[in-house]
Design an enzyme around this catalytic site. Sequence first.
Site, PDB file in Angstrom:
ATOM      1  N   ASN A 208       7.816  16.322   6.793  1.00 56.65           N
ATOM      2  CA  ASN A 208       6.592  16.004   6.436  1.00 56.65           C
ATOM      3  C   ASN A 208       5.992  17.397   6.819  1.00 56.65           C
ATOM      4  O   ASN A 208       5.613  17.504   7.998  1.00 56.65           O
ATOM      5  CB  ASN A 208       5.817  14.925   6.899  1.00 56.65           C
TER       6      ASN A 208
ATOM      7  N   LYS B  87       3.186  18.758   6.326  1.00 59.01           N
ATOM      8  CA  LYS B  87       1.537  18.443   6.108  1.00 59.01           C
ATOM      9  C   LYS B  87       1.122  19.869   5.314  1.00 59.01           C
ATOM     10  O   LYS B  87       1.598  20.151   4.403  1.00 59.01           O
ATOM     11  CB  LYS B  87       1.299  18.528   7.701  1.00 59.01           C
TER      12      LYS B  87
ATOM     13  N   HIS C 155      -0.240   7.767   5.479  1.00 56.38           N
ATOM     14  CA  HIS C 155       0.080   8.347   6.579  1.00 56.38           C
ATOM     15  C   HIS C 155      -1.109   8.237   7.552  1.00 56.38           C
ATOM     16  O   HIS C 155      -2.397   8.322   7.127  1.00 56.38           O
ATOM     17  CB  HIS C 155       0.341   9.888   6.254  1.00 56.38           C
TER      18      HIS C 155
ATOM     19  N   GLU D 116      -2.817  10.446   9.094  1.00 55.00           N
ATOM     20  CA  GLU D 116      -3.832  11.422   9.085  1.00 55.00           C
ATOM     21  C   GLU D 116      -4.712  11.026   7.991  1.00 55.00           C
ATOM     22  O   GLU D 116      -5.879  11.260   7.903  1.00 55.00           O
ATOM     23  CB  GLU D 116      -3.247  12.691   9.122  1.00 55.00           C
TER      24      GLU D 116
ATOM     25  N   GLU E  25       5.026   4.744  12.480  1.00 58.82           N
ATOM     26  CA  GLU E  25       4.260   6.061  13.027  1.00 58.82           C
ATOM     27  C   GLU E  25       3.468   5.827  14.158  1.00 58.82           C
ATOM     28  O   GLU E  25       2.196   5.543  13.620  1.00 58.82           O
ATOM     29  CB  GLU E  25       4.038   7.063  12.160  1.00 58.82           C
TER      30      GLU E  25
ATOM     31  N   GLY F 211       2.300  14.322  16.701  1.00 56.54           N
ATOM     32  CA  GLY F 211       2.061  15.699  17.121  1.00 56.54           C
ATOM     33  C   GLY F 211       1.542  15.914  18.295  1.00 56.54           C
ATOM     34  O   GLY F 211       0.732  16.777  18.886  1.00 56.54           O
TER      35      GLY F 211
ATOM     36  N   SER G 132       6.435  12.851  16.804  1.00 56.85           N
ATOM     37  CA  SER G 132       7.311  13.807  17.849  1.00 56.85           C
ATOM     38  C   SER G 132       8.794  13.673  17.799  1.00 56.85           C
ATOM     39  O   SER G 132       9.379  13.602  19.060  1.00 56.85           O
ATOM     40  CB  SER G 132       6.661  13.685  19.253  1.00 56.85           C
TER      41      SER G 132
END
Length: 253
Positions: free
Chosen positions: A11, A13, A97, A99, A171, A177, A217
């Site tokens: 991904n 991003k 996702h 985010e 996730e 991250g 991560s």
Amino acid sequence: MTARTPLLAGNWKMNLNFDQSTALVKAIAIGIRDFSGVEVLVAPPFTSLHVVRQAIGDSSIYLAAQNMHWEKDGAFTGEVSAQMLIEAGCSHVILGHSERRSLFKERDEMINYKVKSAVSAGLIPIVCVGETLEERENSWTFDVIRNQLSGSLKHFVDEKNLPVSTILAYEPVWAIGTGRTATPEQAQEVHVFIRNWLTETFGKNASDQIRILYGGSVKPDNIKALMSNPDIDGALVGGASLKPESFMGIIKF
Ligand code: PGA
């Protein structure tokens, strides 16, 4: 039990320009040329989909978008439909996702529309779920995951039928991250919970075939331990998918 082919998905991003994207995809294509037994996917920003599709050429790398709108067309400024993604060469789309959920206020109801629309257009959805640190510390993880699954897949739950090509991604938000990966045991525990929910909701046949990716991560040095768990069927990789060395390190776990 059916053998599930591992999927390693990058991904990207909001990262990489055209040149960097092309170089990365070409390096992956060369890296996996004589490599079998896993599927590899990249999810660039919308504007790079077409150039990345061209760079993929006849390599087996799958192309995904990172989001989409549920309507086919119309007055939806700034949005992109499933049909447009297919035209750009996508086979998959990442939906829900964390985010998107936290920064852009996407609710399970919206994600449900998107998953339904993606599937009817012929795209394979990668549906993401995961708890925040606060939710984990309050022991709400399983409740949160169950609610996200039943809300984001509501249409399919009502129909009692989910296409077995559907991909789920666990996730944990606190691992994305942050450099703080879930331990293989923590990840496997939630993957088993998701697998059991799939069995209860869609039956054993579907549950045996649907892949559940871990994300948060993931790095070349922790992928092997994660993948040694029976219910972890691959990884959704952010930061470490942006460089050929680290993504290839993950692919060749
Ligand atoms: P990360 O991102 O690998 O950089 O933690 C994972 C993701 O958001 O899919």
